[in-house]
Design a protein around this motif. Sequence first.
Motif, PDB file in Angstrom:
ATOM      1  N   ILE A  23      53.060 -26.710 -19.199  1.00 29.03           N
ATOM      2  CA  ILE A  23      53.136 -26.376 -18.643  1.00 29.03           C
ATOM      3  C   ILE A  23      51.968 -25.975 -18.255  1.00 29.03           C
ATOM      4  N   SER A  24      51.622 -24.819 -19.209  1.00 28.50           N
ATOM      5  CA  SER A  24      50.587 -23.453 -18.646  1.00 28.50           C
ATOM      6  C   SER A  24      49.264 -24.028 -19.450  1.00 28.50           C
ATOM      7  N   LYS A  25      49.544 -24.807 -20.170  1.00 26.71           N
ATOM      8  CA  LYS A  25      48.388 -26.031 -20.706  1.00 26.71           C
ATOM      9  C   LYS A  25      47.977 -27.177 -20.225  1.00 26.71           C
ATOM     10  N   ALA A  26      48.643 -27.495 -19.141  1.00 30.79           N
ATOM     11  CA  ALA A  26      48.397 -28.872 -18.786  1.00 30.79           C
ATOM     12  C   ALA A  26      47.271 -29.102 -17.793  1.00 30.79           C
ATOM     13  N   THR A  27      46.307 -29.775 -17.957  1.00 35.78           N
ATOM     14  CA  THR A  27      45.030 -29.771 -17.203  1.00 35.78           C
ATOM     15  C   THR A  27      45.541 -30.021 -15.356  1.00 35.78           C
ATOM     16  N   LYS A  28      44.349 -30.875 -15.094  1.00 37.62           N
ATOM     17  CA  LYS A  28      44.620 -30.434 -13.119  1.00 37.62           C
ATOM     18  C   LYS A  28      45.119 -31.784 -13.262  1.00 37.62           C
ATOM     19  N   TRP A  29      44.790 -32.972 -13.614  1.00 38.48           N
ATOM     20  CA  TRP A  29      45.698 -34.375 -13.642  1.00 38.48           C
ATOM     21  C   TRP A  29      46.462 -34.652 -13.938  1.00 38.48           C
ATOM     22  N   GLN A  30      46.914 -34.119 -14.939  1.00 35.29           N
ATOM     23  CA  GLN A  30      49.048 -33.876 -15.456  1.00 35.29           C
ATOM     24  C   GLN A  30      49.336 -32.847 -14.003  1.00 35.29           C
ATOM     25  N   MET A  31      48.570 -31.775 -13.927  1.00 37.09           N
ATOM     26  CA  MET A  31      49.507 -30.989 -12.476  1.00 37.09           C
ATOM     27  C   MET A  31      49.356 -31.580 -11.393  1.00 37.09           C
ATOM     28  N   ALA A  32      48.751 -32.347 -11.165  1.00 32.08           N
ATOM     29  CA  ALA A  32      48.719 -32.964  -9.759  1.00 32.08           C
ATOM     30  C   ALA A  32      50.174 -34.296 -10.383  1.00 32.08           C
ATOM     31  N   ILE A  33      49.926 -34.517 -11.594  1.00 28.16           N
ATOM     32  CA  ILE A  33      50.872 -35.504 -11.363  1.00 28.16           C
ATOM     33  C   ILE A  33      52.482 -35.310 -11.196  1.00 28.16           C
ATOM     34  N   ILE A  34      52.430 -34.141 -12.002  1.00 27.21           N
ATOM     35  CA  ILE A  34      53.725 -33.054 -12.255  1.00 27.21           C
ATOM     36  C   ILE A  34      53.892 -33.050 -10.435  1.00 27.21           C
ATOM     37  N   SER A  35      53.078 -32.632  -9.349  1.00 31.18           N
ATOM     38  CA  SER A  35      53.317 -32.096  -8.401  1.00 31.18           C
ATOM     39  C   SER A  35      53.730 -33.271  -7.422  1.00 31.18           C
ATOM     40  N   TRP A  36      52.985 -34.172  -7.846  1.00 35.77           N
ATOM     41  CA  TRP A  36      53.260 -35.662  -6.856  1.00 35.77           C
ATOM     42  C   TRP A  36      54.907 -35.823  -7.500  1.00 35.77           C
ATOM     43  N   ARG A  37      55.537 -36.200  -8.663  1.00 29.52           N
ATOM     44  CA  ARG A  37      56.764 -36.166  -8.962  1.00 29.52           C
ATOM     45  C   ARG A  37      57.873 -35.359  -8.142  1.00 29.52           C
TER      46      ARG A  37
END
Length: 47
Positions: A23-37
């Motif tokens: 998670i510390s290396k996730a891109t912004k779009w990956q963090m957005a998907i994680i947050s949405w889920r």
Amino acid sequence: MFKIIAKANKFILPSFSKQQLDISKATKWQMAIISWRYFITTRALEE
């Protein structure tokens, strides 16, 4: 309603835990998907 969206997310969106994403290396779009889920899953569990 959130349970239906959660099931759709499971099939449509990628699972980063299966890909062992750090998670510390996730891109912004990956963090957005994680947050949405996370948002949808917590709301589905409350119903």
